[in-house]
Design an enzyme around this catalytic site. Structure first.
Site, PDB file in Angstrom:
ATOM      1  N   ARG B  66      -2.485  -5.920  -1.878  1.00 22.77           N
ATOM      2  CA  ARG B  66      -3.099  -4.631  -1.751  1.00 22.77           C
ATOM      3  C   ARG B  66      -2.662  -4.010  -0.445  1.00 22.77           C
ATOM      4  O   ARG B  66      -2.701  -4.717   0.671  1.00 22.77           O
ATOM      5  CB  ARG B  66      -4.672  -4.822  -1.632  1.00 22.77           C
ATOM      6  CG  ARG B  66      -5.129  -5.215  -2.914  1.00 22.77           C
ATOM      7  CD  ARG B  66      -6.807  -5.664  -2.461  1.00 22.77           C
ATOM      8  NE  ARG B  66      -7.136  -6.467  -3.497  1.00 22.77           N
ATOM      9  CZ  ARG B  66      -8.332  -6.877  -3.524  1.00 22.77           C
ATOM     10  NH1 ARG B  66      -9.033  -6.889  -2.187  1.00 22.77           N
ATOM     11  NH2 ARG B  66      -8.745  -7.833  -4.609  1.00 22.77           N
ATOM     12  N   ASP B  68      -3.927  -1.200   2.394  1.00 25.97           N
ATOM     13  CA  ASP B  68      -5.017  -0.428   2.526  1.00 25.97           C
ATOM     14  C   ASP B  68      -4.703   1.314   2.481  1.00 25.97           C
ATOM     15  O   ASP B  68      -3.421   1.760   2.611  1.00 25.97           O
ATOM     16  CB  ASP B  68      -5.510  -0.645   3.930  1.00 25.97           C
ATOM     17  CG  ASP B  68      -6.176  -1.938   4.020  1.00 25.97           C
ATOM     18  OD1 ASP B  68      -7.062  -2.626   2.990  1.00 25.97           O
ATOM     19  OD2 ASP B  68      -6.012  -2.917   5.200  1.00 25.97           O
ATOM     20  N   TYR B 126       6.117  -7.110   6.806  1.00 22.69           N
ATOM     21  CA  TYR B 126       5.352  -5.703   7.148  1.00 22.69           C
ATOM     22  C   TYR B 126       6.189  -5.314   8.386  1.00 22.69           C
ATOM     23  O   TYR B 126       6.676  -6.136   9.296  1.00 22.69           O
ATOM     24  CB  TYR B 126       3.956  -6.025   7.593  1.00 22.69           C
ATOM     25  CG  TYR B 126       2.945  -6.197   6.367  1.00 22.69           C
ATOM     26  CD1 TYR B 126       2.665  -4.705   5.798  1.00 22.69           C
ATOM     27  CD2 TYR B 126       2.492  -7.246   5.928  1.00 22.69           C
ATOM     28  CE1 TYR B 126       1.681  -4.897   4.754  1.00 22.69           C
ATOM     29  CE2 TYR B 126       1.801  -7.214   4.562  1.00 22.69           C
ATOM     30  CZ  TYR B 126       1.320  -6.193   4.033  1.00 22.69           C
ATOM     31  OH  TYR B 126       0.499  -6.052   3.034  1.00 22.69           O
ATOM     32  N   ARG B 214      -2.523  -5.254  11.760  1.00 22.99           N
ATOM     33  CA  ARG B 214      -3.008  -4.197  12.348  1.00 22.99           C
ATOM     34  C   ARG B 214      -3.971  -4.599  13.606  1.00 22.99           C
ATOM     35  O   ARG B 214      -3.948  -4.171  14.485  1.00 22.99           O
ATOM     36  CB  ARG B 214      -3.861  -3.140  11.548  1.00 22.99           C
ATOM     37  CG  ARG B 214      -2.994  -2.531  10.695  1.00 22.99           C
ATOM     38  CD  ARG B 214      -3.670  -1.504   9.327  1.00 22.99           C
ATOM     39  NE  ARG B 214      -4.651  -0.779   9.963  1.00 22.99           N
ATOM     40  CZ  ARG B 214      -5.631  -0.142   9.300  1.00 22.99           C
ATOM     41  NH1 ARG B 214      -5.646  -0.466   7.940  1.00 22.99           N
ATOM     42  NH2 ARG B 214      -6.667   0.716   9.913  1.00 22.99           N
TER      43      ARG B 214
END
Lengths: 261, 261
Positions: B66, B68, B126, B214
């Site tokens: 997923r 966000d 990422y 993050r």
């Protein structure tokens, strides 16, 4: 609109107040262009209102030129006369706090009363960005024109160099722009292929007619994609007739990138 | 959810239909993340519905993971089982015509029934983008985290190299992510300063915990700006305690950039 012929003297300062110049960056996507219009959200409208919130009096902004709906600015210049004692640095901070995040005040400073963002400009530069590859890109959808057919850079360069110099650009002027002189001096017209298939077409001129850049780009892309020949493009320029040129390129690829004084 | 242990055989094809893999690019700005949720606009929700429009049956999409709310994808992978006879090329065209312009289907193809976008993934990458300069940029507001204080690249690189290898990443996991094993192998963690002051921090791992990138970036920026020392960062990693780490970096700087199988 302030006369461009005022002289900077103490007497005038007392009467007219001060002249503040702003340098702006904005994402035109959400706006109905620069110019204040009834019932539409414009960059001018937002800025004039927010300056009013800070100084107590709504400003009358003079820009280097209008940008159309959806057109962006990397460097737009405007100025306004004000009697406020708030210094430009604080005004910049205040405005950046009050305006939405798609408008940025990059610079605010005092200029002589004779400075007029439009009439004092020596040249303006526009940049048009084309994404020239088969696949589109979601992150560039508001900032490029996606042209999937391979464009012929050398042919487009030929057209662009023919534009340099002093010409009657009537063939690339949209109607509804009045009857002003259609002669402009194109100081620079060139294109660059960057990585990721982005073509940047840069135009610097002493002034631009209505939709001139988008009309030129729309026609040059017809040359680049082989739809018309370079010779045809030169004929169009000489024809001074809007009916001859290609369709207008979409707004989202266009950036006002510099104003020189 | 399909079992990852199915074998590809004619019998299974007849029963289960075909397995189609999609590669996606999306701008997460307007979405409540990947996952379908009642009353929220999600990328999964839109795609499942539009596949339904084309094939006559709403798909059940399995993604590599997923993303966000507000997080983007340069390369997200998902798959779904279908009995449709529409070939993947036509499906891709149809979906790109039906989905909004902030979602792009880059690829669609048949894969063996054993392919599972999540379980078959060997690694995910990422990328986190920081705009590290005083002035913000209106065009990057949805695609970077603006950090005006000058960041110390060498110190951030020290932290990133310490993350490489097999570690318990509990200190960088947000709560609400269940009780799964917090050990992951970080294959690569590095940062690059590009032109225009953009720092790209790239992470490749065999898997990521909730908000892990993050939370790491938020803490590394504290090191880069001098708020905490590199030694403190290493202590945080070893502490396996979320309370110790810095604040979570905002969503808009994060891009899922690759999934390897």
């Amino acid at each position: 609109m302030a006369s461009p012929f005022l002289f900077y003297s103490e007497m005038v300062v007392e009467e007219k107040g001060k002249n503040i110049k702003l340098v702006l960056e904005y994402d035109g996507n959400a706006y109905h262009g620069w110019q204040r219009q009834k019932g539409e959200i414009s960059i001018q409208g937002i800025l004039e209102d927010k300056i009013g919130v800070i100084t107590g009096k709504r400003a009358k902004l003079i820009a280097s030129g209008r940008t159309d709906s959806g057109v962006h600015a990397l460097h737009q210049v405007c100025n306004f006369l004000t009697k406020t004692n708030i210094d430009p640095g604080s005004l910049k901070k205040g405005l950046n706090a009050l305006t939405p995040p798609d408008i940025l005040i990059k610079e605010a400073k005092y200029v002589p009363l004779s400075f007029h963002a439009r009439y004092s400009a020596k040249s303006k530069t526009y940049e048009y960005r084309i994404l020239n590859r088969r696949e589109p890109n979601v992150f560039l959808r508001h900032y490029t024109w996606h042209v999937p057919q391979k464009l012929h850079m050398a042919k487009m360069r030929e057209c662009l160099s023919a534009l340099q110099g002093r010409h009657d650009f009537s063939s690339f002027r949209s109607t509804g722009s009045g009857i002003s002189n259609p002669v402009r001096t194109m100081i620079l017209a060139e294109c660059h292929l960057s990585r990721n298939g982005i073509i940047r077409i840069v135009f610097e001129a002493d002034g631009f007619l209505r939709h001139m850049v988008r009309n030129i780009v729309g026609t040059i892309v017809q040359v680049g994609s082989g739809k018309i020949e370079v010779e045809k493009f030169l004929e169009i320029l000489q024809a001074r007739d809007r009916q001859k040129a290609g369709p207008k390129a979409p707004a989202q690829g266009l950036f006002l990138s510099m104003v020189r004084y």
